[in-house]
Design a protein around this motif. Structure first.
Motif, PDB file in Angstrom:
ATOM      1  N   GLU A 275       0.807  -1.136   0.032  1.00 47.01           N
ATOM      2  CA  GLU A 275      -0.042   0.065  -0.110  1.00 47.01           C
ATOM      3  C   GLU A 275       0.814   1.377   0.041  1.00 47.01           C
ATOM      4  O   GLU A 275       0.290   2.287  -0.158  1.00 47.01           O
ATOM      5  CB  GLU A 275      -1.143  -0.041   1.096  1.00 47.01           C
ATOM      6  N   ALA A 276       2.151   1.212  -0.004  1.00 45.59           N
ATOM      7  CA  ALA A 276       2.879   2.275  -0.095  1.00 45.59           C
ATOM      8  C   ALA A 276       2.774   3.018  -1.248  1.00 45.59           C
ATOM      9  O   ALA A 276       2.758   2.483  -2.250  1.00 45.59           O
ATOM     10  CB  ALA A 276       4.623   1.751   0.170  1.00 45.59           C
TER      11      ALA A 276
ATOM     12  N   ALA B  92     -11.240   2.827   5.398  1.00 47.58           N
ATOM     13  CA  ALA B  92     -11.396   2.941   4.002  1.00 47.58           C
ATOM     14  C   ALA B  92     -10.230   2.789   3.280  1.00 47.58           C
ATOM     15  O   ALA B  92      -9.958   2.097   2.091  1.00 47.58           O
ATOM     16  CB  ALA B  92     -11.489   4.535   3.790  1.00 47.58           C
ATOM     17  N   MET B  93      -8.801   2.869   3.980  1.00 44.47           N
ATOM     18  CA  MET B  93      -7.731   2.721   3.039  1.00 44.47           C
ATOM     19  C   MET B  93      -7.604   1.005   2.956  1.00 44.47           C
ATOM     20  O   MET B  93      -7.133   0.486   2.037  1.00 44.47           O
ATOM     21  CB  MET B  93      -6.371   3.006   3.873  1.00 44.47           C
ATOM     22  N   ILE B  94      -7.723   0.300   3.965  1.00 45.51           N
ATOM     23  CA  ILE B  94      -8.106  -1.105   4.061  1.00 45.51           C
ATOM     24  C   ILE B  94      -8.932  -1.742   2.857  1.00 45.51           C
ATOM     25  O   ILE B  94      -8.791  -2.441   2.222  1.00 45.51           O
ATOM     26  CB  ILE B  94      -8.416  -1.907   5.261  1.00 45.51           C
ATOM     27  N   GLU B  95     -10.191  -1.097   2.991  1.00 45.98           N
ATOM     28  CA  GLU B  95     -10.847  -1.422   1.619  1.00 45.98           C
ATOM     29  C   GLU B  95     -10.451  -1.237   0.400  1.00 45.98           C
ATOM     30  O   GLU B  95     -10.722  -1.979  -0.472  1.00 45.98           O
ATOM     31  CB  GLU B  95     -12.374  -0.857   1.924  1.00 45.98           C
ATOM     32  N   ARG B  96      -9.547   0.061   0.341  1.00 44.64           N
ATOM     33  CA  ARG B  96      -8.995   0.224  -1.091  1.00 44.64           C
ATOM     34  C   ARG B  96      -8.050  -0.613  -1.471  1.00 44.64           C
ATOM     35  O   ARG B  96      -7.853  -1.239  -2.506  1.00 44.64           O
ATOM     36  CB  ARG B  96      -8.462   1.643  -1.185  1.00 44.64           C
ATOM     37  N   VAL B  97      -7.189  -1.196  -0.399  1.00 46.66           N
ATOM     38  CA  VAL B  97      -6.431  -2.312  -0.809  1.00 46.66           C
ATOM     39  C   VAL B  97      -6.931  -3.553  -1.141  1.00 46.66           C
ATOM     40  O   VAL B  97      -6.425  -4.204  -2.162  1.00 46.66           O
ATOM     41  CB  VAL B  97      -5.406  -2.296   0.484  1.00 46.66           C
ATOM     42  N   ILE B  98      -7.869  -3.988  -0.585  1.00 52.05           N
ATOM     43  CA  ILE B  98      -8.733  -5.346  -0.707  1.00 52.05           C
ATOM     44  C   ILE B  98      -9.213  -4.955  -2.110  1.00 52.05           C
ATOM     45  O   ILE B  98      -9.028  -6.040  -2.987  1.00 52.05           O
ATOM     46  CB  ILE B  98      -9.799  -5.478   0.321  1.00 52.05           C
ATOM     47  N   ARG B  99      -9.735  -3.917  -2.432  1.00 51.97           N
ATOM     48  CA  ARG B  99     -10.282  -3.515  -3.944  1.00 51.97           C
ATOM     49  C   ARG B  99      -9.082  -3.884  -4.901  1.00 51.97           C
ATOM     50  O   ARG B  99      -9.246  -4.375  -6.122  1.00 51.97           O
ATOM     51  CB  ARG B  99     -11.020  -2.366  -4.166  1.00 51.97           C
TER      52      ARG B  99
END
Length: 120
Positions: free
Chosen positions: A33-34, A107-114
């Motif tokens: 995610e960096a 929200a960041m975790i969800e973006r990474v998952i997507r």
């Protein structure tokens, strides 16, 4: 004449060639995610880079994560980490690390998952 078996051999060899045979990045702490952004040096010198390295520097004119880079270039996440780490070490890109001291951002975790799902 080449056949399907030859194509498979080339496909397996390509990631090895992109990373000069390395499977671990020079900076093994780079998170998927960096955020990666092209530096001034990268902007100036990107035409001289080869293949995926040039593509990464071009893509990162707009900040994007290592996972997004892998998805956009259709390369394995491990290969993307090696290439990004090399580019950062040479000064062509800057890596912005997530702040580990802050609480988890859903929200960041969800973006990474997507982003990971998009790679499949």
């Amino acid at each position: 004449m080449t056949g399907p078996a030859d194509d498979r051999d080339v496909t397996l060899l390509r990631p090895y060639l992109m990373t000069s045979g390395r499977s671990a990045p020079v900076d093994h702490t780079i998170e998927i995610e960096a955020q990666v952004i092209t530096s001034a040096r990268g902007l100036a010198e990107h035409p001289m880079l080869s293949f995926e390295r040039r593509d990464i520097v071009s893509l990162c004119r707009t900040t994007m994560s290592v996972a997004e880079i892998a998805a956009m270039l259709k390369i394995h996440i491990g290969v993307a980490r090696v290439l990004v780490a090399d580019l950062a070490q040479l000064g062509y890109v800057v890596i912005r690390r997530p702040d580990t001291q802050t609480p988890q951002d859903l929200a960041m975790i969800e973006r990474v998952i997507r982003g990971l799902e998009a790679i499949r």
